[in-house]
Design a protein around this motif. Sequence first.
Motif, short mmCIF file in Angstrom:
data_model
loop_
_atom_site.label_atom_id
_atom_site.label_comp_id
_atom_site.label_asym_id
_atom_site.label_seq_id
_atom_site.Cartn_x
_atom_site.Cartn_y
_atom_site.Cartn_z
N PHE A 1 1.44 -5.31 3.25
CA PHE A 1 0.81 -4.09 3.74
C PHE A 1 0.39 -3.21 2.56
O PHE A 1 -0.74 -2.71 2.52
CB PHE A 1 1.75 -3.32 4.67
CG PHE A 1 1.14 -2.07 5.22
CD1 PHE A 1 0.42 -2.10 6.39
CD2 PHE A 1 1.25 -0.86 4.55
CE1 PHE A 1 -0.18 -0.95 6.90
CE2 PHE A 1 0.67 0.29 5.04
CZ PHE A 1 -0.05 0.24 6.22
N ARG A 2 1.30 -2.99 1.60
CA ARG A 2 0.98 -2.15 0.43
C ARG A 2 -0.22 -2.71 -0.31
O ARG A 2 -1.13 -1.96 -0.70
CB ARG A 2 2.17 -2.07 -0.51
CG ARG A 2 3.17 -1.01 -0.17
CD ARG A 2 4.18 -0.79 -1.29
NE ARG A 2 4.89 -2.00 -1.68
CZ ARG A 2 6.01 -2.43 -1.11
NH1 ARG A 2 6.55 -1.74 -0.13
NH2 ARG A 2 6.58 -3.54 -1.53
N ASP A 3 -0.23 -4.02 -0.53
CA ASP A 3 -1.34 -4.63 -1.25
C ASP A 3 -2.66 -4.44 -0.52
O ASP A 3 -3.68 -4.12 -1.13
CB ASP A 3 -1.07 -6.13 -1.48
CG ASP A 3 0.09 -6.38 -2.43
OD1 ASP A 3 0.52 -5.42 -3.13
OD2 ASP A 3 0.59 -7.52 -2.45
N LEU A 4 -2.67 -4.65 0.78
CA LEU A 4 -3.91 -4.47 1.56
C LEU A 4 -4.32 -3.01 1.67
O LEU A 4 -5.51 -2.69 1.67
CB LEU A 4 -3.74 -5.04 2.97
CG LEU A 4 -4.01 -6.52 3.16
CD1 LEU A 4 -3.75 -6.94 4.60
CD2 LEU A 4 -5.44 -6.86 2.78
N TYR A 5 -3.34 -2.13 1.78
CA TYR A 5 -3.63 -0.70 1.93
C TYR A 5 -4.32 -0.15 0.68
O TYR A 5 -5.22 0.66 0.77
CB TYR A 5 -2.34 0.07 2.21
CG TYR A 5 -2.55 1.52 2.57
CD1 TYR A 5 -3.03 1.86 3.82
CD2 TYR A 5 -2.27 2.52 1.66
CE1 TYR A 5 -3.22 3.18 4.18
CE2 TYR A 5 -2.46 3.85 2.00
CZ TYR A 5 -2.94 4.17 3.25
OH TYR A 5 -3.13 5.48 3.60
N ARG A 6 -3.89 -0.66 -0.48
CA ARG A 6 -4.47 -0.20 -1.75
C ARG A 6 -5.84 -0.81 -1.99
O ARG A 6 -6.68 -0.23 -2.66
CB ARG A 6 -3.54 -0.56 -2.90
CG ARG A 6 -2.27 0.23 -2.88
CD ARG A 6 -1.36 -0.16 -4.02
NE ARG A 6 -0.09 0.52 -3.90
CZ ARG A 6 1.07 -0.01 -4.20
NH1 ARG A 6 1.13 -1.23 -4.67
NH2 ARG A 6 2.17 0.68 -4.06
N ALA A 7 -6.06 -2.02 -1.45
CA ALA A 7 -7.34 -2.70 -1.66
C ALA A 7 -8.38 -2.12 -0.71
O ALA A 7 -8.08 -1.77 0.43
CB ALA A 7 -7.18 -4.20 -1.39
#
Length: 174
Positions: free
Chosen positions: A159-165
Amino acid sequence: MKTIQTGGERGRSAWFTKVYAREHPRVVAFVYRRVGDRGASEELAAEVFRIAWEHTLKDGGEITVGWLFVTARNLVGNHYRAEARLSELHRRITEELGRTAATGQDSAVLDTLDRLPAHHREVLTLSYWDGLSAAEAGAVLGCGAPAVWVRLHRARKAFRDLYRAPAPSPLESA
């Protein structure tokens, strides 16, 4: 009042098909008059007949037309209680957050959840939205609490990785 006892799998299936064909429109109309929503009426009527089928299989129970309508009435009551709980939940969330409209951040969170693989999204929603403990989520997912913690850790990272991307544009995904 017509009572039908079933005998054997073939007889039970034929009987149930006949009862379903005859009574389904009446049950749907009964439910529709109480909930006023065609989709909900169809779903509740389907649930009535699912319960009826299970009743005949498990208990060898007798099904009457009255039994179908009592079951439908009970399901309508459950439907109204669920709707009331949902309305109360929405009211409390709105009140606690002090706002009614979704913010851009809320939309970004929902968009990120939509982009996550289903297994990550499921463990996150069970834990955060549904408020289930690791043991409870494990029961839903068919695994133990330690496995839920591992899945939750991986899902948070995804989730963190997608949220930042940045979200892909509609043209890129086509």
